[in-house]
Enzyme design. Structure first.
Site, PDB file in Angstrom:
ATOM      1  N   CYS D 180       0.861  -1.174   0.000  1.00 34.06           N
ATOM      2  CA  CYS D 180       0.000   0.000   0.000  1.00 34.06           C
ATOM      3  C   CYS D 180       0.898   1.225   0.000  1.00 34.06           C
ATOM      4  O   CYS D 180       1.921   1.257   0.664  1.00 34.06           O
ATOM      5  CB  CYS D 180      -0.872  -0.026   1.247  1.00 34.06           C
ATOM      6  SG  CYS D 180      -1.843   1.464   1.460  1.00 34.06           S
ATOM      7  N   HIS D 181       0.505   2.231  -0.762  1.00 32.64           N
ATOM      8  CA  HIS D 181       1.379   3.415  -0.887  1.00 32.64           C
ATOM      9  C   HIS D 181       1.062   4.529   0.098  1.00 32.64           C
ATOM     10  O   HIS D 181       1.630   5.606   0.004  1.00 32.64           O
ATOM     11  CB  HIS D 181       1.354   3.933  -2.317  1.00 32.64           C
ATOM     12  CG  HIS D 181      -0.028   4.228  -2.784  1.00 32.64           C
ATOM     13  ND1 HIS D 181      -0.342   4.507  -4.078  1.00 32.64           N
ATOM     14  CD2 HIS D 181      -1.195   4.278  -2.110  1.00 32.64           C
ATOM     15  CE1 HIS D 181      -1.635   4.713  -4.177  1.00 32.64           C
ATOM     16  NE2 HIS D 181      -2.173   4.583  -3.006  1.00 32.64           N
TER      17      HIS D 181
END
Lengths: 463, 463, 463, 463
Positions: D180-181
């Site tokens: 996940c960024h």
């Protein structure tokens, strides 16, 4: 089963796996006949059908005894499925293999200087017995999962910890526990001690002892009788009798016969570790290093306990066969004497007929917080209606912890070996036992030889 | 200390406890002189003041070397308080006691047939060394708590695990860790293996190894070089060389000298357990049962490793004394050769000058989840600015777990014994070591004798 | 103390901290007078010396009652040291602060729409009460550590969990436990249910209930009476009475008065969670979200329980003052009626005069394995000579776990806040209570206001 | 796959589940084309076959780009079995359900005054999304167990924690992790802060941050840039911008678009809890109590973040459809711009082409020791050849622990609800979310209504 108005259970269904047992079964059937609150039917299952059949006849005779307070019916089951379907309780008391395999367990290691006093729990004999017993318990666990998943399961078979461990490994929701009378023996020793100290007539049930450890390597970290702390008294007792040993007099009941010991090992362990080892010396010695109590027959003799030979067992069984004949034929009349076991009381407690605190073998859920979760430990538990709740025993004392952990991890690896037939893991586990103070090359020879000796009872994946 | 604009640290204050060391200190001082991003002052503290003074002179000479990239100053401290106050880092590298005590550690057990290859970590020698070392570390930990509570503390002293464990026992907030080059040696062996397999020139830093265990009984459960899995290659390597051993050629740097072994023990352990034991064979052998590799000098010879005698150590020190004289007097010029140690790199990482993954001895916070919390384990960790974050090593493999746990619990009891001077606990702990395959009566004699031999270094509560 | 031949304890020394209590003390003194196996001396300590003095007189009157089976002596102690030195047992039952502070606890949050039914355990009131109580328990714990480290300590003060938690935080070796009768009330409700089902006359002691949770938020996950499983019966009971509530009739004993509730909250919780909440509805409601049972006075009324106002408490105390006068002056004769509490039975068990299973508040040692170790939980325990051994309660059911954990972590942070006077931690903890469904700005205002309201009882570090 | 001599991997097989994705897939395919050390074949599987087919064409176009350093081939798979068999890696990026269901997730609760900014992770929307996503992941996990048990599995689907948790629940040996960024966004904010403090040009990869928590509720408990401690700098930064917010300027890359926020929530959380919340404010707000940041649209506006409506998403997708058309038809030329994601770097690391430390979602093995084992947490891990080793993050700070635990236990119950279709457990779990500050009767209405709204995607056992 159903409950009657006067708090009695009727139509209770008990599956007895190993129901051809000559000894245990008789005691259990007698205890039940003497207990007025329970009645029902017992399904005797045994791979030796004729033994089961003979016990069926003996059971009926016991039920017919004029003093019997309950009249149980007996039937022979010819399959696990048949015995288990509809059972409320399951009793397991089997003999894995024959005396031939047991002879290898106990005596093969003697060729390498390893003497065992029992050979059924730990040591090379205990390991090998586990190799053939665990597959049987895998089968039993699967059958219980299929045919009697809600039944309570009582095991009396050795190696106790591994039998129970296997049941939970295969069927984690099983309601199984293991009973053993070794702790009772030590509690009786405390009663003898009280008598020596001017307090005669105390029954072991009147004591409270904090039980902790694993089966046959169990310890009492506290003991009291009413307001009396028994630990200082035991210290003096151990000091007095450490050198010469203490004899309680013969106990002829074969079921409880601890095969005579003078408790020297027990006293020595107390002096070294400060807690009361609670099993017969024959068992305790096998858990300690080879050079301590089992170095050679002379050492054993000096510590005043016996090496139980398989010849003795063969002879003992012959007598029990004979007695079985006599009971079946009526040459010997059945007698209603209690066995001293607690099995029937635990049944009652689980049925809601009276709570009870007793020691029991179940998976560790934190009752001994510094031992791994899930391994089978022996501590007190509170038994009641459909529940066994372990009582917190406190952390294993730090001086006992290393040896306790060693056996526990060995047993975990023993289980894994038996489940996977992994020779490499098996060998290192076998070599790690405290009795195996021999060169690893010799250990390997013994390992291979003992496996071979029981080939008939091992999964074919081994070979 | 302060940071300059070009990412350099100046005025760093390092307290060196045991700063009179002949060997380690020289390597460390040289490594620092070759490192351009760090500079500051080193306070050498040693109970042997003249040794500290001599190292001060040698340190100044190293600083003055024309190729030195950093110019450290050196001062002798005459107390722990003086050396620690204001320190950013503390290095501990002490020799607990003299060769007289070490002679008892290593050789006294031989009278009972117990041969030790090092005698400084486990076994009767390791236990006894711990008895005199732990009180010293108690004192050091208290001084750090008082005078330098925020400093990072690097220990190089043996028994490593117990030294670190003691520091945390006394001062739980301490920022201490222990460094040892034994794992590096095994990583170099893997590089030699790569060379044999046609991949020459690989440096150990280019490998990745999953390190797990306790100091000197450390294992690699995975190893890779880039995309190459080294485990199958090692299996073949161990099979090839198990019988005759593998020789890498002489390594004359005394600091890294593994005192020559042919890795037969290591290969044998791989064949039995399936993981790469990562220490010199001399150390590994002492962790396994007496009857495996150390039964007698012939067995040792067959396994192709050496018993390090104290006579050898005395002679070795004599040479280093001589060299110290030569360096102080200038007869021998200082040379800037890297030691191969990573201490200075770890300092840099902790200062924020470059993250680093390396193996380290710190308390178990879950990096090995099936070992007890708080005991000192050796695994990889991520070093960075003001932090050491252990890297998850996975559970200790089940076949290694029993022996690992045995040593860990023994070490916990060793610590407790040293802190309490409890002879009963001390004796059972001493007897529980795998080397102690002797009668407990003999064990007790040895225990008493060895304690007596180092009476001068023990708290008076012992006697 | 000493034991007589007929298993009676004489010369028992009990320190009663908060010995001026009007109510609890009288019940406890009466229970002791009715118990023939115990006798000794009670040291009444209270910061309100005259209250202690009056209870001394009342105590002597109780002892002099012609039906008293034991004749305790009473003395007033003027310091903790005096009361504790030589004590075998310590009873703690104090009122932290005055009605002024309690008025703030209970009523200040009403300005922000937060209605509390008790305000002494959780919620803004419970938090603030903890802020002034914890420092008192720190002082008491230190005094016990110094003057009576081996004594058993029974606490009755609220907030119960945090009082016990504080004692162990300060003095980890303390032998302390907390007793509360809320579970008894629910057990009595089960007896009423049995009566409705045609089984009258059962006493709560004849049931077995598996108790689990934290004080005032305790649950029964199983309940049985002999062989009868009470859970299905309770399900039907809850369904029947959920809508209108169930009334057991007035109970006028103020000590056990649950201040009237119709158990609608309890039934609703059963329908949602499938376990029997075991405390008065007033307490239970405060542990659940604000919008469930305490949204506003109308909601409370609908759920048929009461908001205990401080005005009520003031009036209630006035009556007890009056009664105290009457008892001291002899206008009211003392009467020997049992309180229904178990304190004296637990004392007997701890002295070895009869084992007992009862619910108790002690640190979690694994009795609830999925709650953190060390936090104070309420489960059954086996009481016996010098030991309290928690009985395994099983994991907290997963649907209850989130709310249970929320309160437990809040309480841990409440403890830390009180120990450190950390306003930031205090505020986020205060805001995290399920009752605090208000804007955080408003929460902060309330926090500051309530702290100010009890400034006189807080450490000066707060301000 | 195979490795070439110059350390390049060829013939790598990647199964892309959800391979019709408009957005993620394009970025991933582009990143791969720009990476010279990897090459192979991608099997695009999607229940929307035409979407997969279109991406196949786009993929081929990207491969054909003159600047492409690697030339991947693409094929459409029409079943999970086909795509998984022989795969080395599996990428999962699916959209569970359609915008119709998402409209219910996000907007149905508004009828009861519950506003959600995203509605895909927690809150009523996150719960409902989980109900339809978990069964899909059960199916995927089973397929992986059967067809690609040794493959590494990367998930990008939300709710992230529950997707990964489901994979491990069904197939415990799976090698899965979630990327996940959101943390990257906060790291970039720290870079902006450095720029404001006169240190421009720092890339987020140059920072070190200790990441801890659960996906979208992740925290940085330490942060540094080289030797600079960023925590004091962030404290000043948060104080400066807390009131008005901080704007970094528009970021137009839709994949990284945090949908604009001014970080006021993040700053407020820092001021309250002392750690850096590391996700977009839209996500963070949903984890805190309803009355804090999401009370109503005005409150949201004041905190300067946006409510992402489904209308916006519909419009956004329409544009991406259009762009898909343009890319397929060639109206828009493909461009090789990096996505900013790390997926391809993690692949390389797992292949042994370069170790990497990055944050990742995997089961807790002790990396956060005071959170339950097995739940999916987000911390740093060391990625290397065939291994992901979590880095120890330390205990969750005590002030964050209650809210973190609340969400974790809710998620566990959410999983169990989805696996069992247990409405009672589902309802109490749904009500226990911090956003659900409403009367339980209303909560039940909403629960039933939202379940009904996605009936088409739920197992029939629900109804």
């Amino acid at each position: 089963m159903h409950f009657t108005d006067n708090n009695r259970v009727e139509d209770l269904q008990i599956a007895y796996i190993g129901g051809g047992s000559r000894g245990w079964a008789w005691g259990f059937m007698t205890d039940l006949a003497m207990e007025e609150q329970l009645e029902g039917n017992i399904r005797l299952y045994d791979i030796d059908r004729s033994a089961a059949e003979r016990n069926r006849i003996i059971g009926e005779r016991i039920s017919a005894h004029p003093d019997a307070k309950a009249h149980w019916t007996y039937e022979r089951s010819d399959s696990l499925a048949e015995s288990l379907t509809g059972a409320d309780f399951v009793v397991i008391s089997i003999l894995p293999g024959t005396f031939e395999e047991m002879r290898s367990d106990v005596h093969a290691p003697e060729q390498f200087g390893i003497w065992q006093s029992v050979g059924d729990t730990v040591g090379p004999g205990g390991f090998m017995r586990a190799m053939r017993t665990i597959p049987m318990f895998v089968e039993i666990a699967r059958a219980i999962r299929e045919f009697a998943p809600d039944a309570w399961v009582i095991n009396y078979t050795n190696p106790m910890s591994l039998c129970i461990r296997t049941l939970y490994e295969v069927f984690p929701q099983i309601k199984a526990f293991g009973c053993c009378h070794e702790v009772f023996g030590t509690q009786k020793l405390l009663c003898s001690m009280l008598e020596k100290n001017g307090i005669p007539g105390v029954r072991r049930q009147e004591l409270y002892t904090t039980v902790t450890g694993i089966n046959h390597f169990t310890w009492l970290t506290s003991a009291s009788y009413g307001s009396v702390d028994l630990m200082p008294m035991y210290r003096a007792f151990a000091e007095s009798y450490w050198e010469d040993g203490f004899c309680e007099g013969k106990d002829d009941n074969w079921m409880n016969n601890s095969f005579d010991c003078a408790h020297r090992v027990k006293f020595d362990l107390f002096r070294k570790f400060g807690a009361i080892a609670a099993a017969g010396d024959r068992h305790l010695a096998e858990f300690m290093p080879h050079s301590w109590y089992l170095k050679d027959p002379e050492t054993v003799k000096r510590w005043k306990f016996g090496l139980t030979t398989v010849d003795w067992r063969v002879e003992d069984l012959r007598k029990r066969y004979q007695r079985s004949d006599d009971l079946v034929s009526g040459r010997e009349a059945v007698a209603l004497n209690g066995s001293g076991e607690e099995g029937h009381l635990l049944l009652k407690a689980l049925l809601g007929l009276g709570d009870l605190v007793s020691n029991v073998n179940v998976p560790n859920r934190g009752q001994i917080p510094n031992l791994p979760a899930g391994v089978v430990v022996e501590t007190n538990a509170l038994f009641g209606r459909d529940r066994i709740q372990p009582v917190y025993a406190g952390p294993m004392p730090s001086n006992l912890l290393p040896m306790m952990a060693r056996h526990i991890y060995n047993q975990e690896n023993t289980l894994r070996t038996a489940m996977t037939c992994d020779r490499a893991l098996g060998l290192t586990t076998f070599l790690n036992d405290p009795q195996m103070e021999i060169a690893p090359e010799d250990g390997k020879k013994l390992f291979d030889r003992m496996l071979e000796a029981q080939r008939g009872y091992l999964p074919k994946e081994w070979f």
